[in-house]
Design a protein around this motif. Structure first.
Motif, PDB file in Angstrom:
ATOM      1  N   ILE A   1      -9.502  -3.165   2.308  1.00 50.94           N
ATOM      2  CA  ILE A   1      -8.767  -2.859   1.079  1.00 50.94           C
ATOM      3  C   ILE A   1      -7.754  -3.961   0.791  1.00 50.94           C
ATOM      4  N   VAL A   2      -7.040  -4.388   1.835  1.00 47.72           N
ATOM      5  CA  VAL A   2      -6.045  -5.449   1.658  1.00 47.72           C
ATOM      6  C   VAL A   2      -6.746  -6.729   1.147  1.00 47.72           C
ATOM      7  N   GLY A   3      -7.974  -6.966   1.648  1.00 48.63           N
ATOM      8  CA  GLY A   3      -8.720  -8.156   1.244  1.00 48.63           C
ATOM      9  C   GLY A   3      -9.429  -8.010  -0.090  1.00 48.63           C
ATOM     10  N   CYS A   4      -9.166  -6.912  -0.778  1.00 43.61           N
ATOM     11  CA  CYS A   4      -9.763  -6.667  -2.102  1.00 43.61           C
ATOM     12  C   CYS A   4     -11.288  -6.607  -2.057  1.00 43.61           C
ATOM     13  N   LEU A   5     -11.839  -6.339  -0.879  1.00 42.15           N
ATOM     14  CA  LEU A   5     -13.283  -6.170  -0.775  1.00 42.15           C
ATOM     15  C   LEU A   5     -13.656  -4.726  -1.080  1.00 42.15           C
ATOM     16  N   ASP A   6     -12.669  -3.848  -0.959  1.00 42.63           N
ATOM     17  CA  ASP A   6     -12.892  -2.419  -1.133  1.00 42.63           C
ATOM     18  C   ASP A   6     -11.696  -1.862  -1.893  1.00 42.63           C
ATOM     19  N   THR A   7     -11.868  -0.674  -2.466  1.00 43.81           N
ATOM     20  CA  THR A   7     -10.741  -0.077  -3.190  1.00 43.81           C
ATOM     21  C   THR A   7     -10.412   1.284  -2.580  1.00 43.81           C
ATOM     22  N   PRO A   8      -9.156   1.713  -2.666  1.00 41.75           N
ATOM     23  CA  PRO A   8      -8.765   3.009  -2.087  1.00 41.75           C
ATOM     24  C   PRO A   8      -9.384   4.164  -2.868  1.00 41.75           C
ATOM     25  N   THR A   9      -9.654   5.279  -2.147  1.00 39.32           N
ATOM     26  CA  THR A   9     -10.118   6.489  -2.826  1.00 39.32           C
ATOM     27  C   THR A   9      -8.971   7.075  -3.644  1.00 39.32           C
ATOM     28  N   SER A  10      -7.820   7.084  -3.035  1.00 40.19           N
ATOM     29  CA  SER A  10      -6.625   7.462  -3.801  1.00 40.19           C
ATOM     30  C   SER A  10      -5.428   6.706  -3.234  1.00 40.19           C
ATOM     31  N   GLY A  11      -4.345   6.741  -3.953  1.00 41.24           N
ATOM     32  CA  GLY A  11      -3.191   5.949  -3.563  1.00 41.24           C
ATOM     33  C   GLY A  11      -3.218   4.620  -4.284  1.00 41.24           C
ATOM     34  N   ALA A  12      -2.204   3.823  -4.069  1.00 36.57           N
ATOM     35  CA  ALA A  12      -2.090   2.584  -4.816  1.00 36.57           C
ATOM     36  C   ALA A  12      -2.065   1.381  -3.888  1.00 36.57           C
ATOM     37  N   TYR A  13      -2.763   0.326  -4.302  1.00 39.01           N
ATOM     38  CA  TYR A  13      -2.655  -0.947  -3.586  1.00 39.01           C
ATOM     39  C   TYR A  13      -2.308  -2.006  -4.616  1.00 39.01           C
ATOM     40  N   ARG A  14      -1.107  -2.528  -4.475  1.00 38.52           N
ATOM     41  CA  ARG A  14      -0.696  -3.601  -5.376  1.00 38.52           C
ATOM     42  C   ARG A  14      -0.663  -4.914  -4.608  1.00 38.52           C
ATOM     43  N   PHE A  15      -1.365  -5.898  -5.179  1.00 39.23           N
ATOM     44  CA  PHE A  15      -1.346  -7.235  -4.606  1.00 39.23           C
ATOM     45  C   PHE A  15      -0.555  -8.095  -5.582  1.00 39.23           C
ATOM     46  N   CYS A  16       0.595  -8.593  -5.109  1.00 36.28           N
ATOM     47  CA  CYS A  16       1.494  -9.357  -5.987  1.00 36.28           C
ATOM     48  C   CYS A  16       1.817  -8.561  -7.245  1.00 36.28           C
TER      49      CYS A  16
ATOM     50  N   VAL B   1      -4.839  -3.244  -7.648  1.00 34.61           N
ATOM     51  CA  VAL B   1      -6.191  -3.712  -7.356  1.00 34.61           C
ATOM     52  C   VAL B   1      -7.244  -2.652  -7.702  1.00 34.61           C
ATOM     53  N   GLY B   2      -6.851  -1.377  -7.544  1.00 32.43           N
ATOM     54  CA  GLY B   2      -7.794  -0.290  -7.811  1.00 32.43           C
ATOM     55  C   GLY B   2      -8.288  -0.277  -9.250  1.00 32.43           C
ATOM     56  N   ASP B   3      -7.529  -0.889 -10.158  1.00 31.23           N
ATOM     57  CA  ASP B   3      -7.915  -0.900 -11.564  1.00 31.23           C
ATOM     58  C   ASP B   3      -8.829  -2.065 -11.924  1.00 31.23           C
TER      59      ASP B   3
ATOM     60  N   ARG C   1     -15.184  -5.332 -10.138  1.00 34.36           N
ATOM     61  CA  ARG C   1     -15.714  -6.069  -8.998  1.00 34.36           C
ATOM     62  C   ARG C   1     -15.509  -7.568  -9.181  1.00 34.36           C
ATOM     63  N   ASN C   2     -15.798  -8.049 -10.372  1.00 38.52           N
ATOM     64  CA  ASN C   2     -15.659  -9.477 -10.628  1.00 38.52           C
ATOM     65  C   ASN C   2     -14.200  -9.920 -10.617  1.00 38.52           C
ATOM     66  N   GLN C   3     -13.324  -9.074 -11.139  1.00 44.26           N
ATOM     67  CA  GLN C   3     -11.895  -9.434 -11.134  1.00 44.26           C
ATOM     68  C   GLN C   3     -11.377  -9.522  -9.702  1.00 44.26           C
ATOM     69  N   ARG C   4     -11.856  -8.609  -8.854  1.00 45.42           N
ATOM     70  CA  ARG C   4     -11.443  -8.665  -7.445  1.00 45.42           C
ATOM     71  C   ARG C   4     -11.986  -9.925  -6.777  1.00 45.42           C
ATOM     72  N   ALA C   5     -13.198 -10.318  -7.194  1.00 43.42           N
ATOM     73  CA  ALA C   5     -13.759 -11.553  -6.643  1.00 43.42           C
ATOM     74  C   ALA C   5     -12.876 -12.747  -7.018  1.00 43.42           C
ATOM     75  N   LEU C   6     -12.401 -12.742  -8.253  1.00 46.29           N
ATOM     76  CA  LEU C   6     -11.537 -13.844  -8.695  1.00 46.29           C
ATOM     77  C   LEU C   6     -10.214 -13.837  -7.937  1.00 46.29           C
TER      78      LEU C   6
ATOM     79  N   LEU D   1       0.856  -1.179   0.000  1.00 51.69           N
ATOM     80  CA  LEU D   1       0.000   0.000   0.000  1.00 51.69           C
ATOM     81  C   LEU D   1       0.889   1.225   0.000  1.00 51.69           C
ATOM     82  N   SER D   2       0.621   2.141  -0.936  1.00 48.64           N
ATOM     83  CA  SER D   2       1.375   3.386  -0.879  1.00 48.64           C
ATOM     84  C   SER D   2       0.436   4.571  -0.960  1.00 48.64           C
ATOM     85  N   GLY D   3       0.506   5.383   0.070  1.00 52.71           N
ATOM     86  CA  GLY D   3      -0.304   6.603   0.153  1.00 52.71           C
ATOM     87  C   GLY D   3      -1.796   6.330   0.033  1.00 52.71           C
ATOM     88  N   VAL D   4      -2.255   5.220   0.609  1.00 53.31           N
ATOM     89  CA  VAL D   4      -3.656   4.863   0.453  1.00 53.31           C
ATOM     90  C   VAL D   4      -4.538   5.747   1.334  1.00 53.31           C
TER      91      VAL D   4
END
Lengths: 243, 401
Positions: free
Chosen positions: A64-79, A83-85, A88-93, A18-21
């Motif tokens: 946010i870490v669990g990909c259930l929600d997305t940040p308003t701003s900032g970046a969350y990269r999982f692997c 994730v912000g991009d 909903r379905n892709q996050r479910a997968l 997470l950066s500047g989330v």
């Protein structure tokens, strides 16, 4: 000795970054800033305890870490994936294939046997009935519930229910296990059992664990503790580094 | 995935047997009503058709007034005996022509009395309608001409008035006249409209006109066409002749009708169809109400199971998988209702058709339609609740108490 492997010299990729989330609920004058620029990196094999008073933003951060929600701003990269991009379905997968959840209230399906509860994530993965049974039984063995597969949640104790919930979370062999106050509803003896189970999953199966807890005793089991305060990380320290 | 959704749906149904049954009730009643009505309607139509063809395919009826559709008609001036005689004289290819006029009259014998239809007609009547005499004789030409009080009675009249006794030679009272029974008709049973064809008294036309009706009117001319002669041609010829005799100008519509078997059959089954259609519409409304019931209970179910839905979404169920699960549940509910409805309908139809003495006609298309329709109702009314479930926010849903 398993996760203290930063000695081999290669730069390790964080699994969670997470950066500047920032996360803002509502808008205008009613806007409430739950996260105010959180930077957090979690590496594979870590066991992180997340602490902080209610309203400090730790639940928001976990969502946010669990990909259930997305940040308003900032970046969350999982692997490495932003994730912000994702839709909903892709996050479910993403959740389906890489994440395991242990909820505070267990959230098991009522009147459904332990085995079927554990099989639930496998159904969505399209695993065949036979290997579903096999994997679910293995997971039950790991959490020490062999012999209880046909009992429904109503017939199990709180500790056993939480074990079923943990088995359901690990049956898919996720990269990260997210646990929201896994001992919140349990007495101290049961709590210790659950924490020892999580520790052994972390150490023996190499599952990265992020756990929200209120109790400092429970945080002791983790390799790292992150404190939230007013939407920011206030302290972040590793311990048991060379346990 | 579909198999799993089906299993889950069946399990949910079993968990709430009472609720599921009550929810299905609307569909059950709707489907059953539609199938029962169509099946019985079909049986009645079949019976009408069969009985009309038993009359012989060469029968035609000429009646005053214009038939405009099932049950509708306008009254016009009745015929006279001369009209029937003209048809017999001028139209070729006819086997027999029987003018008739009828009235309701109470028949009395001793202490027994029975209200029946008395028909005045000619000897051709028995020929045209295939009525045979079981005992005694029909009236002679001279009896017909002179208008003596003789009559031929049906089996029902004999039963009511004479019990098991031989009626021939006895006198019965018909309204104001005393009339000698000279013949007994062979039994024929009910006709297409459920009328007893044996509840009938036949007498010479002249006797009827003078002693009972008090006028010269003819209300019906029945005509039978010779074998091998087209009824269509006879129909046109009779129509033309009657227009001339009734002084209709070219611009006027017919004020009489010539009906052949097809038309009579259409007219009678048309009445059945209108009734079936009306009742079918009522049944369709009940299906609709059943659908609303399903939607209602599915909405309740979604609310009750919010946490479950949240859990499923959190562990990686896609929106469409949750949607499918709830949609399948609604469809299973409505299709089960449909199946129960079909079984109920067939049972009731069998019972009713034997009770009403009409043939049981198994109508496969309507059974299929009923089933498909109940499934469609599940899809239509289950979609909204299912979509509501699929679009839940997992975070909110998990927090739901």
């Amino acid at each position: 000795m398993i996760n203290g492997t930063n000695s081999n010299g290669t730069e390790r990729q964080p699994i969670i970054e997470l950066s500047g989330v920032r996360k803002v609920y509502g808008s205008g004058t009613a806007a409430m800033e739950a996260l105010r620029g959180v930077d957090l990196r979690i590496y594979p094999g870590e066991f992180v305890a997340v602490m902080g008073p209610s309203g400090s933003g730790k639940s928001t951060c976990m969502n946010i870490v669990g990909c259930l929600d997305t940040p308003t701003s900032g970046a969350y990269r999982f692997c490495g994936v932003e994730v912000g991009d994702l839709t909903r379905n892709q996050r479910a997968l993403l959740r389906r294939h890489y994440l395991g959840f242990v909820f505070q209230g267990y959230n098991l399906l009522n009147r459904t046997s332990a085995l079927e509860n554990i099989e639930l994530p496998l159904i969505y993965r399209g695993v065949t009935v036979r290997s579903r049974h096999q994997q679910a039984r293995q997971a039950m063995e790991v959490v020490g519930l062999t012999g209880w597969q046909h009992h429904t949640p109503g017939e199990l104790s709180g500790g056993q229910q939480q074990r079923v919930a943990i088995a359901r979370a690990i049956v898919t062999q996720p990269l990260v296990l997210l646990a929201d106050e896994p001992t919140g509803n349990l007495d101290s003896a049961r709590s210790i059992e659950i924490m020892e189970l999580l520790t052994s999953l972390n150490e023996n199966q190499g599952i990265t664990i992020v756990m929200v807890t209120h109790e400092p005793d429970m945080a002791e089991y983790a390799t790292r503790t992150v404190h939230f305060k007013d939407g920011l990380i206030s302290t972040d320290h590793s311990h048991k580094e060379n346990a | 995935m579909l198999g799993n959704a089906l299993l889950l749906a069946l399990r949910e149904l079993r968990r709430n047997v009472m609720r599921s049954f009550l929810t299905m009730l609307g569909i059950i009643i709707g489907v059953a009503a539609v199938i029962i009505l169509v099946t019985l309607g079909g049986g009645a139509t079949k019976q009408v058709t069969e009985q009309i063809s038993s009359l012989g395919s060469n029968l035609m009826m000429v009646v005053p007034g214009k038939r405009m559709g099932p049950g509708q008609g306008s009254s016009s001036a009745p015929f006279k005996l001369a009209d029937a005689e003209a048809i017999e004289r001028e139209i070729s290819g006819l086997r027999a022509v029987a003018p008739a006029s009828s009235a309701m009259v109470t028949a009395v014998l001793g202490n027994e009395n029975w209200s029946s239809t008395v028909t005045g007609t000619t000897a051709s009547y028995f020929d045209v309608l295939n009525r045979r005499i079981q005992e005694g004789r029909i009236f002679s030409q001279s009896e017909a001409r002179s208008g003596v009080s003789v009559c031929i009675i049906g089996e029902t009249i004999r039963n009511k008035l004479f019990g098991g006794q031989d009626p021939i030679g006895n006198k019965i009272r018909l309204g104001n006249i005393s009339c000698e029974v000279i013949g007994l008709l062979a039994e024929k049973g009910q006709n297409t409209m459920g009328q007893d064809q044996d509840d009938i008294v036949i007498m010479p036309l002249r006797t009827f006109q003078r002693r009972i009706a008090g006028n010269e009117d003819i209300s019906l001319i029945q005509v039978s066409v010779k074998d091998g002669i087209s009824t269509d041609k006879a129909k046109v010829d009779i129509g033309r002749l009657m227009r001339v005799r009734r002084h209709l100008s070219a611009s006027e519509d017919d004020n009489f009708s010539v009906m052949d078997l097809k038309e009579i059959s259409t007219m009678l089954s048309g009445t059945t169809k209108v009734l079936t259609g009306l009742l079918g519409a009522v049944a369709a409304v009940s299906l609709l109400v059943g659908g609303i019931g399903i939607m209602n209970i599915m909405l309740v179910s979604v609310t009750e199971r919010t946490r479950e839905i949240g859990t499923r979404l959190a562990i990686g169920a896609l929106e469409r998988e949750v949607l499918l699960q709830f949609l399948v549940e609604a469809v299973v509910l409505s299709c089960s209702g449909g199946l129960i409805g079909i079984v109920l309908a067939l049972t009731v139809s069998l019972g009713l058709s034997s009770l009403l003495q009409i043939p049981f006609v198994f109508n496969a298309p309507i059974v299929v339609v009923g089933f498909v329709f109940s499934g469609a109702i599940g899809v239509v009314f289950g979609y909204f609740p299912a979509r509501k479930a699929a679009q839940l926010d997992p975070i909110e849903a998990l927090r739901h108490e």
